[in-house]
Design an enzyme around this catalytic site. Structure first.
Site, PDB file in Angstrom:
ATOM      1  N   ASP A  54      17.512   5.204  -2.349  1.00  0.00           N
ATOM      2  CA  ASP A  54      16.869   5.823  -1.277  1.00  0.00           C
ATOM      3  C   ASP A  54      17.907   6.645  -0.382  1.00  0.00           C
ATOM      4  O   ASP A  54      18.763   5.869  -0.411  1.00  0.00           O
ATOM      5  CB  ASP A  54      15.984   4.493  -0.439  1.00  0.00           C
ATOM      6  CG  ASP A  54      14.995   4.049  -1.284  1.00  0.00           C
ATOM      7  OD1 ASP A  54      14.433   4.637  -2.053  1.00  0.00           O
ATOM      8  OD2 ASP A  54      14.794   2.880  -0.955  1.00  0.00           O
ATOM      9  N   ARG A  95       2.993   3.482  -4.796  1.00  0.00           N
ATOM     10  CA  ARG A  95       3.585   4.910  -4.288  1.00  0.00           C
ATOM     11  C   ARG A  95       2.766   6.077  -4.796  1.00  0.00           C
ATOM     12  O   ARG A  95       3.100   6.537  -5.876  1.00  0.00           O
ATOM     13  CB  ARG A  95       4.973   4.826  -4.899  1.00  0.00           C
ATOM     14  CG  ARG A  95       6.154   3.846  -4.415  1.00  0.00           C
ATOM     15  CD  ARG A  95       6.245   4.266  -3.297  1.00  0.00           C
ATOM     16  NE  ARG A  95       7.387   2.812  -2.697  1.00  0.00           N
ATOM     17  CZ  ARG A  95       6.823   1.964  -1.840  1.00  0.00           C
ATOM     18  NH1 ARG A  95       5.705   1.718  -1.646  1.00  0.00           N
ATOM     19  NH2 ARG A  95       7.678   0.869  -1.731  1.00  0.00           N
ATOM     20  N   GLY A 151      -7.757 -15.912 -14.863  1.00  0.00           N
ATOM     21  CA  GLY A 151      -6.461 -16.343 -15.188  1.00  0.00           C
ATOM     22  C   GLY A 151      -5.573 -16.661 -14.353  1.00  0.00           C
ATOM     23  O   GLY A 151      -4.162 -16.805 -14.245  1.00  0.00           O
ATOM     24  N   THR A 153      11.354  -1.232   4.729  1.00  0.00           N
ATOM     25  CA  THR A 153      11.919  -1.272   3.239  1.00  0.00           C
ATOM     26  C   THR A 153      12.475  -2.549   2.723  1.00  0.00           C
ATOM     27  O   THR A 153      13.317  -3.066   3.402  1.00  0.00           O
ATOM     28  CB  THR A 153      12.964  -0.238   2.942  1.00  0.00           C
ATOM     29  OG1 THR A 153      12.665   0.970   3.801  1.00  0.00           O
ATOM     30  CG2 THR A 153      13.269   0.085   1.619  1.00  0.00           C
ATOM     31  N   GLY A 154      11.771  -2.795   1.778  1.00  0.00           N
ATOM     32  CA  GLY A 154      12.386  -4.355   0.990  1.00  0.00           C
ATOM     33  C   GLY A 154      11.600  -5.392   1.676  1.00  0.00           C
ATOM     34  O   GLY A 154      12.034  -6.684   0.854  1.00  0.00           O
ATOM     35  N   ALA A 155      10.918  -5.583   2.651  1.00  0.00           N
ATOM     36  CA  ALA A 155      10.340  -6.702   3.190  1.00  0.00           C
ATOM     37  C   ALA A 155       9.463  -7.295   2.131  1.00  0.00           C
ATOM     38  O   ALA A 155       9.666  -8.587   1.838  1.00  0.00           O
ATOM     39  CB  ALA A 155       9.770  -6.305   4.398  1.00  0.00           C
ATOM     40  N   GLY A 156       8.397  -6.637   1.707  1.00  0.00           N
ATOM     41  CA  GLY A 156       7.684  -7.299   0.512  1.00  0.00           C
ATOM     42  C   GLY A 156       8.547  -7.830  -0.637  1.00  0.00           C
ATOM     43  O   GLY A 156       8.085  -8.723  -1.237  1.00  0.00           O
ATOM     44  N   ASP A 157       9.647  -7.025  -1.070  1.00  0.00           N
ATOM     45  CA  ASP A 157      10.454  -7.531  -2.096  1.00  0.00           C
ATOM     46  C   ASP A 157      11.061  -8.846  -1.926  1.00  0.00           C
ATOM     47  O   ASP A 157      11.362  -9.784  -2.766  1.00  0.00           O
ATOM     48  CB  ASP A 157      11.345  -6.414  -2.470  1.00  0.00           C
ATOM     49  CG  ASP A 157      10.709  -5.298  -3.082  1.00  0.00           C
ATOM     50  OD1 ASP A 157       9.554  -5.231  -3.402  1.00  0.00           O
ATOM     51  OD2 ASP A 157      11.329  -4.111  -2.707  1.00  0.00           O
TER      52      ASP A 157
END
Length: 329
Positions: free
Chosen positions: A24, A179, A231, A266-270
């Site tokens: 990035d 995205r 499931g 950026t990256g908070a969800g990860d």
């Protein structure tokens, strides 16, 4: 699926992340367009790779499977995984294609807009016959997104990797990580993202993804539950500064967020996903115990919050000690 009990805070079972890793380029100044940005910082990223490093930083065992360009950036990314104690046995280098790049504009509120350089990039060219199946079969949890579904041959490699992991007894974890600029159309994105929906055991979507996938401008429980499949063991909806919602077969609820000064989302969800997976990898029964699940989600919300306080994803992913400090405060 019942998982083995384990003692370490981060979990002893292997979490394998599949998909893209890229660079990035983030403007040195927030709140400007790409054209107006005076300069850019290079930040390693790519959601599945971020999740692997998030797991490792919390003391868990992680591996990454994907393809990079046989170029300076590709080798830099592979080394970053190694430095962060993520196994890179599943990485291949493509001599004919470059490592993917993304230019990310940070609006003044820390939210992002993307411009991608992938025509095609190495990650899109991973073939089924190149997969490290031995590594994939060792996964207790196999985690993936949807960007690897966009084009062949990577799409077939993705489907095969999921099938091998599932046959070997892994839990399947899915974060679509939408995205839109990368897809031919919004309709194609929705169709392909949903094409593998009912194979996942754990699914995490953001509020924006929930609205996109359901076509409903709401994050109410009834709307979220239209994404439930028989499931599924756990459905999570992250709500940014409003925390997260969780849905299981027997209960549902909301866990509050932590108030921090957001610089870059950026990256908070990860970080959130990596934290959750590292906490359940050795004991899947926590998903059926609401009190324990809420504790884990509180911890995961703290991970996400800390990640927003610095620029770039990987440098901002927290350690266990940093999370415990926020929880204490």
């Amino acid at each position: 699926m019942a998982l083995q009990n384990g003692g370490a805070s981060g979990g002893n079972g292997l979490i394998v992340s599949f998909g893209e890793m890229l660079i990035d380029f983030v403007p040195t100044v927030s709140g400007v367009s790409l054209a107006e940005a005076p300069g850019f910082l290079k930040a390693p990223g790519g959601a599945p790779a971020n999740v692997a490093i998030a797991v490792s930083r919390l003391g868990g065992k992680a591996a990454f499977v994907g393809k990079l360009g046989d170029d300076e950036f590709g080798h830099m990314l592979s080394n970053i995984l190694k430095e962060n104690r993520v196994s890179n046995e599943g990485i291949l280098f493509d001599q004919g294609a470059r490592t993917a790049l993304a230019f990310v504009t940070l609006r003044s509120d820390g939210e992002r807009e993307f411009m991608f350089y992938r025509n095609p990039s190495a990650d899109m060219l991973l073939r089924e016959d190149e997969l490290n199946l031995e590594l994939i079969r060792k996964a207790k949890i196999f985690h993936y997104g949807s960007i690897s579904l966009i084009t062949e041959p990577c799409r077939s490699a993705h489907l095969r990797a999921m099938e091998v992991a599932r046959d070997a007894g892994a839990l399947l974890s899915y974060d679509p990580n939408l995205r839109l600029p990368l897809w031919p159309s919004a309709e194609e994105a929705r169709t392909q993202i949903m094409s593998i929906w009912d194979r996942a055991d754990i699914i995490k979507v953001s509020d924006v993804e929930l609205e996109f996938l359901t076509g409903n401008n709401s994050v109410e429980d009834e709307v979220a539950l239209t994404l439930w499949h028989p499931g599924l063991t756990l459905l999570l909806v992250t709500l940014g500064e409003n925390g997260c919602k969780y849905f299981t077969k027997n209960f549902r609820g909301t866990v509050e967020a932590f108030k921090v000064k957001t610089v870059d989302t950026t990256g908070a969800g990860d970080a959130f996903v990596g934290s959750l997976l590292s906490k359940i990898v050795d004991d899947g029964s926590v998903i059926t115990d609401e009190a324990r699940l809420r504790e884990i989600l509180k911890f995961s919300n703290a991970c996400g919050a800390i990640t927003t306080t610095k620029k770039g994803a990987i440098p901002a992913l927290p350690t266990e000690a940093e999370v415990l400090e926020l929880l204490k405060a």
